[in-house]
Design a protein around this motif. Structure first.
Motif, PDB file in Angstrom:
ATOM      1  N   ASP A 101      -2.466   3.636  16.419  1.00  0.00           N
ATOM      2  CA  ASP A 101      -3.350   4.796  16.598  1.00  0.00           C
ATOM      3  C   ASP A 101      -2.717   6.066  16.042  1.00  0.00           C
ATOM      4  OD1 ASP A 101      -1.405   4.526  18.642  1.00  0.00           O
ATOM      5  OD2 ASP A 101      -2.484   5.952  19.915  1.00  0.00           O
ATOM      6  N   VAL A 102      -1.387   6.084  15.962  1.00  0.00           N
ATOM      7  CA  VAL A 102      -0.668   7.242  15.410  1.00  0.00           C
ATOM      8  C   VAL A 102      -0.379   7.035  13.923  1.00  0.00           C
ATOM      9  CG1 VAL A 102       1.459   8.608  15.516  1.00  0.00           C
ATOM     10  CG2 VAL A 102       0.383   7.782  17.632  1.00  0.00           C
ATOM     11  N   PHE A 103       0.082   5.834  13.586  1.00  0.00           N
ATOM     12  CA  PHE A 103       0.479   5.524  12.205  1.00  0.00           C
ATOM     13  C   PHE A 103      -0.653   4.769  11.524  1.00  0.00           C
ATOM     14  CE2 PHE A 103       4.273   5.718  14.874  1.00  0.00           C
ATOM     15  CZ  PHE A 103       5.025   6.671  14.203  1.00  0.00           C
ATOM     16  N   THR A 104      -1.466   5.493  10.784  1.00  0.00           N
ATOM     17  CA  THR A 104      -2.686   4.885  10.248  1.00  0.00           C
ATOM     18  C   THR A 104      -2.478   4.192   8.904  1.00  0.00           C
ATOM     19  OG1 THR A 104      -3.266   7.069   9.380  1.00  0.00           O
ATOM     20  CG2 THR A 104      -4.233   6.437  11.485  1.00  0.00           C
ATOM     21  N   GLU A 105      -1.507   4.658   8.110  1.00  0.00           N
ATOM     22  CA  GLU A 105      -1.205   4.012   6.830  1.00  0.00           C
ATOM     23  C   GLU A 105       0.305   3.896   6.704  1.00  0.00           C
ATOM     24  OE1 GLU A 105      -3.840   4.988   3.370  1.00  0.00           O
ATOM     25  OE2 GLU A 105      -4.335   6.689   4.658  1.00  0.00           O
ATOM     26  N   PHE A 106       0.793   2.689   6.394  1.00  0.00           N
ATOM     27  CA  PHE A 106       2.220   2.412   6.494  1.00  0.00           C
ATOM     28  C   PHE A 106       2.675   1.537   5.333  1.00  0.00           C
ATOM     29  CE2 PHE A 106       5.597  -0.116   9.031  1.00  0.00           C
ATOM     30  CZ  PHE A 106       6.601   0.775   8.678  1.00  0.00           C
ATOM     31  N   MET A 107       3.790   1.932   4.724  1.00  0.00           N
ATOM     32  CA  MET A 107       4.401   1.132   3.666  1.00  0.00           C
ATOM     33  C   MET A 107       5.886   0.950   3.967  1.00  0.00           C
ATOM     34  SD  MET A 107       4.934   1.915  -0.429  1.00  0.00           S
ATOM     35  CE  MET A 107       3.384   1.229  -1.035  1.00  0.00           C
ATOM     36  N   THR A 163       3.857  -3.065   0.946  1.00  0.00           N
ATOM     37  CA  THR A 163       5.282  -3.201   0.641  1.00  0.00           C
ATOM     38  C   THR A 163       5.530  -2.832  -0.816  1.00  0.00           C
ATOM     39  OG1 THR A 163       5.111  -5.535   0.016  1.00  0.00           O
ATOM     40  CG2 THR A 163       5.574  -5.050   2.346  1.00  0.00           C
ATOM     41  N   ALA A 164       6.786  -2.469  -1.106  1.00  0.00           N
ATOM     42  CA  ALA A 164       7.138  -2.092  -2.475  1.00  0.00           C
ATOM     43  C   ALA A 164       8.626  -2.296  -2.692  1.00  0.00           C
ATOM     44  CB  ALA A 164       6.766  -0.634  -2.743  1.00  0.00           C
ATOM     45  N   GLN A 165       9.012  -2.410  -3.955  1.00  0.00           N
ATOM     46  CA  GLN A 165      10.420  -2.494  -4.336  1.00  0.00           C
ATOM     47  C   GLN A 165      10.867  -1.109  -4.798  1.00  0.00           C
ATOM     48  OE1 GLN A 165      12.001  -2.133  -7.580  1.00  0.00           O
ATOM     49  NE2 GLN A 165      13.992  -2.559  -6.631  1.00  0.00           N
ATOM     50  N   VAL A 166      12.053  -0.688  -4.339  1.00  0.00           N
ATOM     51  CA  VAL A 166      12.613   0.572  -4.816  1.00  0.00           C
ATOM     52  C   VAL A 166      14.129   0.536  -4.670  1.00  0.00           C
ATOM     53  CG1 VAL A 166      12.561   1.868  -2.615  1.00  0.00           C
ATOM     54  CG2 VAL A 166      12.301   3.084  -4.798  1.00  0.00           C
ATOM     55  N   ASP A 167      14.813   1.132  -5.626  1.00  0.00           N
ATOM     56  CA  ASP A 167      16.258   1.334  -5.544  1.00  0.00           C
ATOM     57  C   ASP A 167      16.475   2.749  -5.023  1.00  0.00           C
ATOM     58  OD1 ASP A 167      18.958   1.748  -5.853  1.00  0.00           O
ATOM     59  OD2 ASP A 167      19.051   1.125  -7.957  1.00  0.00           O
TER      60      ASP A 167
END
Length: 411
Positions: free
Chosen positions: A25-31, A58-62
């Protein structure tokens, strides 16, 4: 609406992600982003398997690469970045946040990769830039630093006119049934505890040899445990924000077996953080090649993964603040603490209690930001915000706290 990006997929990040999913309810969009996207995908799978249906990208990042971070931020456009990566990466992530207009939060202060030394000066140097950009950076929102600083702020707000003596005490009375293992990233853990000790008294810092000062302290529901004075970062900000403090120290417990193994590691040179060169055999058996490695990073690769300790972990942690000071001209003592059972943490999130006690406060700090309760331009340590709503959420989110008034602090 709140759009949040979390960098990291280790034990603390796993707990934080579970708690974010519990508060959809607080975190509506999350990655979730990390160096290995597959690790993020596995984490999301475990969250959904546990019955939480929050959609998570999800995503890849350095996180060492500012340009990669900027590309990710510009693509996802988060309002807040929760940095649960390595302390070495704090500054690159802060740089990317400034470039892309993203607010920032972490759980541990910056330290350079080539030097076992940590302090807030590097991150405090970003204050003016974050203020001018109208962005908020929240530093040190784990347990220690984090909850211990908020405990101190709560004590100052409700129970003291002057805090004069502060001792932060951290006990892990658990048993993971391993000969030697660290409860969080082995590289960071060993770098931290092999440094010289440091405490604040009468306006100056006093340095000690590693583990030189120690004494038994009695922890609630645990009993007496030998406790060692360490250098820890929250002391640095607390003595500035509460200038009435005459002495501030940090104590942590270690078992004798752990210390024996640590002594061997140091004597063998395996705690070194500089590169060494050795002759490695070629895979085809035709000869050797010179290879450079950092001994501590090699040791990290062969030690148990802290994420895998939870299943057989018994016992509990006990972390809190022992405070002495004045209220209405009279001296009082106050002990505020939390105890967390490793098995309870594992049953909820699949992680042990040390990851749990850091990951839950990280989520609560993000919640405070997303609700607009902790939000002001600049770079701030957590004790600079109102502690009351955070303390309320600790009780709701799995880390209930307890108080002892006018008891024996033993210190």
């Amino acid at each position: 609406m709140s759009r949040v990006l979390m960098i990291g997929a280790g034990g603390v990040a796993t707990v934080a992600a579970f708690k974010i999913a519990q508060n959809a309810d607080v975190f509506t969009e999350f990655m979730i982003a990390s160096r290995r996207k597959a690790k993020c995908d596995k984490l999301v799978e475990s969250i959904h398997k546990a019955g939480y249906d929050m959609p998570i990208q999800t995503a890849q990042v350095d996180a060492d690469d500012v340009e990669q971070l900027k590309a990710l931020f510009n693509d996802f456009k988060p309002e807040l970045c929760i940095n649960l990566a390595l302390p070495y990466q704090d500054l690159t992530i802060m740089d990317a946040c400034l470039a892309c207009g993203v607010n920032y939060m972490d759980t541990a202060n910056y330290e350079p990769k080539d030097e076992a030394h940590f302090e807030y000066s590097w991150q405090w140097a970003y204050r003016e830039r974050f203020e001018k950009a109208g962005l908020c950076a929240i530093l040190g929102c784990g347990f220690d630093p984090g909850v211990t600083s908020i405990f101190t702020a709560y004590a100052a707000k409700h129970h003291f006119d002057e805090i004069q003596y502060l001792d932060i005490v951290d006990c892990n009375a658990g048993n993971h049934h391993k000969a030697f293992a660290t409860n969080f990233n082995p590289e960071i853990n060993i770098r931290e505890i092999t440094q010289k000790g440091l405490y604040y008294e009468n306006g100056k810092y006093i340095e000690t040899e590693p583990m030189e000062i120690h004494k038994p302290l009695t922890y609630p529901n645990v009993g007496p445990k030998e406790s060692y004075l360490l250098h820890h970062e929250e002391i640095e900000s607390l003595v500035i924000n509460y200038p009435t403090i005459k002495r501030a120290r940090f104590w942590m417990t270690f078992g004798q077996q752990y210390l024996t193994y640590l002594d061997c590691i140091e004597n063998l040179g395996m705690s070194r953080i500089d590169e060494i060169e050795y002759e490695a055999p070629l895979a085809d058996g035709t000869g050797t090649a010179k290879v450079k490695i950092v001994p501590l990073q090699f040791l990290k690769a062969v030690l148990p993964n802290p994420q895998d300790l939870g299943e057989n972990y018994e016992g509990e942690t006990s972390i809190g603040c022992r405070i002495r000071g004045l209220k209405n001209g009279e001296e009082h003592t106050y002990y505020v603490y939390n105890n967390c059972k490793h098995q309870d943490a594992y049953n909820e999130t699949g992680m042990q209690g040390v990851s749990y006690t850091t990951g839950v406060p990280a989520m609560i700090g993000a919640m405070m930001f997303c609700k607009g309760i902790w939000r002001k331009p600049g770079v701030h340590n957590v004790e600079e915000f109102d502690p009351d709503p955070f303390m309320e959420q600790l009780n709701k989110q799995g880390l209930p706290w307890h108080e002892i008034f006018d008891g024996d602090l033993e210190l």
